[in-house]
Design an enzyme around this catalytic site. Structure first.
Site, short mmCIF file in Angstrom:
data_model
loop_
_atom_site.label_atom_id
_atom_site.label_comp_id
_atom_site.label_asym_id
_atom_site.label_seq_id
_atom_site.Cartn_x
_atom_site.Cartn_y
_atom_site.Cartn_z
N SER A 161 68.33 60.37 22.99
CA SER A 161 68.46 59.53 24.07
C SER A 161 69.82 59.68 24.40
CB SER A 161 67.90 58.03 23.65
OG SER A 161 67.97 57.21 24.73
N CYS A 162 70.11 58.84 25.62
CA CYS A 162 71.60 58.76 26.31
C CYS A 162 71.48 57.73 27.25
CB CYS A 162 72.08 60.05 26.58
SG CYS A 162 71.18 61.03 27.88
N GLY A 163 72.59 57.96 28.13
CA GLY A 163 72.61 57.13 29.39
C GLY A 163 71.38 57.21 30.50
N TRP A 198 68.62 55.17 28.44
CA TRP A 198 69.18 53.76 28.70
C TRP A 198 69.01 53.26 30.07
CZ3 TRP A 198 69.24 50.79 24.90
CH2 TRP A 198 69.75 49.26 24.86
#
Length: 286
Positions: free
Chosen positions: A237-239, A266
């Protein structure tokens, strides 16, 4: 099939009719940079622009939509065909950062069943540093035929993350954003991370001087140090689903080819709502 190709390899294969080169540069919000203008000014000869914001679900372009979510298979196939990419093409992805958003294009192609894809190690900076040629303008590729075969196992949704069926979640954002001590670049998002997630900033998989991917043994060591189990399902996952793909690329490089990406990341989880959020450092598993 190679996951990473060198600038020397690409220079030798620039005129190969089966090789297609894509510039998949994406700039984070607030940087005030224009990837399309930069591409028109200078790109690797023969490259086409792979715009992750355009090759996206239609709802991503609507006000309030999640950024650059995966498009339906048919739409992705249309975009690839228009870029001159066919099912027999070997696609080389690069970006102007060395390695960041090129991994997103790599993952998208794999998610739609195309294994003939690699990332250019060091990207455009390495290419230019070696004095290799660039060209300007907006090329018009000859259309190709592309059929997409969606691989749902490589993509995870918010519902699946909430249900706890995605294995270990590992977040590619900077530690300050992960811990909730620095603001998110997209306004309105909460700070912190998915409960139980681990943290490995994507830049930790790169050589700081060259922005090339670390050797496999060093990549494995970084994941181990972050607390990732040696086996079992893992979701990056990330932004907004861009740099998570660097982690997926690193995992693929060390033999964990089934690593998935939480597409909404996110940008979706951190919105005001009922998704649970933790702050502070990752809780390493025993």
């Amino acid at each position: 099939m190679n996951t990473i190709v060198s600038t020397a390899w690409l220079a030798e294969h620039l005129d190969d009719p089966d090789v297609r080169i894509v510039d998949a540069t994406y700039h984070l919000p607030g940087t005030n940079r224009d990837a399309a203008a930069e591409f028109a000014a200078a790109h690797i000869p023969g490259a086409v622009l792979f715009d992750v914001d355009d090759i996206a679900a239609p709802e991503s372009k609507a006000p309030g939509g999640l950024p650059h979510m995966l498009p339906p298979p048919g739409l992705f196939a249309e975009r690839m065909a228009a870029l001159g990419i066919g099912n027999d093409s070997f696609v080389v992805c690069y970006d102007v950062h060395g390695l960041m958003s090129a991994a997103r294009a790599w993952w998208m192609l794999r998610a739609f069943g195309h294994d003939g894809v690699a990332v250019l190690d060091g990207g455009l900076p390495a290419w230019k540093a070696e004095g290799r040629p660039v060209e300007s303008g907006a090329p018009i590729p000859a259309p190709a035929r592309f059929t997409a075969h969606f691989r749902p196992a490589l993509v995870r949704s918010k519902a699946e993350v909430l249900a706890g069926t995605v294995g270990t979640v590992i977040d590619a954002r900077a530690r300050e954003r992960f811990e909730g001590t620095a603001p998110e670049p997209r306004p309105g998002l909460r700070g912190g991370h998915i409960p139980g997630a681990l943290n490995l900033p994507f830049g930790d998989l790169l050589d700081p001087a060259t922005r090339t991917l670390l050797p496999p043994e060093e990549i494995a060591a970084r994941f181990t140090a972050a607390g990732l189990p040696q086996s079992g399902p893992v979701t990056a996952s990330c932004g907004s689903g861009i740099t998570a793909c660097v982690l997926a690329l690193g995992l693929h490089r060390i033999g964990r080819e089934d690593a998935a990406v939480y597409d909404g990341s996110w940008a979706e989880w951190g919105m005001p709502g009922d998704t649970p959020v933790e702050t502070g450092p990752a809780r390493k598993r025993p």
